[in-house]
Every structure is written in structure tokens, then in C-alpha cells.
Design an enzyme around this catalytic site. Structure first.
Site, short mmCIF file in Angstrom:
data_model
loop_
_atom_site.label_atom_id
_atom_site.label_comp_id
_atom_site.label_asym_id
_atom_site.label_seq_id
_atom_site.Cartn_x
_atom_site.Cartn_y
_atom_site.Cartn_z
CB SER A 10 56.21 -26.68 -29.20
OG SER A 10 55.66 -27.53 -28.22
CB SER A 11 58.71 -24.00 -32.32
OG SER A 11 59.72 -23.88 -31.35
#
Length: 191
Positions: A10-11
Site C-alpha cells: 500500500s505504501s
């Protein structure tokens, strides 16, 4: 047949090494890596996977949440993959194996699709019920009319029509009122 791995975190501060390790253990021909939220549909690497997909290719993910978070998006993705005569396999979600004609996978996908459709239908039904209740309580009046009774353009269009010096097309062009709206208003005025 190619084994294509798809990895998503996600990041940028999350570590995809566990996913790489799991996919490399079964041997991938190519691995695509993405660092973007699963909630967004705008995923460049996933789009590359789908664009490069060939017949008999298998896309491997460690977990379905890596490829999508939405059930509806999953079904669209499965349809897209099937259209290309390719497959999708999840290492964690072993029930999902489109690489062979697995009747259990087909059954579960069908049931999930039905549940997803039921969920959408229930949302629409609750929305309709809420609107009906709001109407009864006088809180919901529907969409606001574009041409309310004091709308200058509509009033001018009616005035021009009654004067009879212009065609309806000319009136509509000048006042920027549609023909259907003008005729509807004239019908209201005459009744």
C-alpha cells in the site's frame, strides 16, 4: 504458459519481500511490483499485467487483497483474465484457482457473485425506502427543477412564443431552453 507474479504494497514504506519470497518459491517468469493502495483502480503495474497477458498465462498473487479489495473489482478482473484465456491463482486463498476447470472454484465464484449482486440490490432497496420515507415526511422533493417558475430564460421563451414572431427553434436558441422543456412549460401554462 508463463507464471506472472503480481505484488502490491500500500505504501513505499511497506516491505514486499515476503510476497517476493513466496512467489519465487514456486518460480515466476516475471514479477510486477506495485506500491499503491488496493482501494484505487488506477494501478499502472496491474494494467501492464493485464495488457501483456497471453493465453494460458497464470497470474499469481500471495493473497487476493494484493490484487483487489473490492468484490466487484475482483469479478471484473476475473472476467478480463478469462476473456484472455488466462488464469488467476492466489496462494493464500486456495479456493481461487482458475488455472484448471475446478468446479469448486467456479461454484464459489458464482456464489460470491450472487452475494455481491444481492448486496447491491439491498443497497438500492434501502435507498428507495429511505427516499419514500423522506417524501412522506416532506424532506425529499426529488431533483430540483431546472426551470423553476421564476426562471428568466423560460419566462422569456414563453413570452416570445406567445408573441408569435419567432419559430420554436429560434426561441430555444436565443433563450438556451430545450424544445421539450418549452413545450412542457407551455402545456402547464395552457392548462
Amino acid at each position: 504458459m508463463r507464471k506472472i507474479g503480481y505484488i502490491r504494497v500500500s505504501s513505499t514504506n511497506q516491505n514486499p519481500s515476503r510476497q517476493f519470497q513466496q512467489l519465487n518459491e514456486i518460480g515466476m517468469d516475471i514479477i510486477y511490483e506495485e506500491k499503491v493502495s488496493g482501494a484505487t483502480k488506477d494501478r499502472e503495474q496491474l494494467q501492464k499485467v493485464l495488457d501483456d497477458l497471453q493465453e494460458d498465462d497464470i497470474i499469481y498473487v500471495t493473497d487476493l487483497t494484493r490484487i483487489t479489495r473490492s468484490t466487484q473489482d475482483l469479478f471484473e478482473l476475473i472476467d478480463n483474465i478469462r476473456d484472455k484465456k488466462a488464469s488467476l491463482k492466489s496462494l493464500k486463498d486456495t479456493w481461487l484457482d482458475l488455472s484448471e476447470d475446478n468446479p469448486y472454484s467456479q461454484f464459489l465464484i458464482t456464489v460470491m457473485a450472487g452475494v455481491n449482486q444481492l448486496e447491491r440490490d439491498l443497497i438500492r432497496m434501502r435507498q428507495r425506502e429511505g427516499i419514500e420515507l423522506a417524501k412522506k415526511e416532506g424532506k425529499f422533493k426529488g431533483r430540483l427543477k431546472k426551470y423553476h417558475k421564476n426562471h428568466a430564460g423560460m419566462n422569456y421563451a414563453v413570452k416570445l412564443y406567445k408573441e408569435g414572431n419567432m419559430t420554436v427553434n429560434q426561441i430555444c436558441e436565443i433563450t438556451n431552453v430545450s424544445r421539450a422543456s418549452l413545450y412542457r412549460k407551455l402545456s402547464e401554462v395552457n392548462n
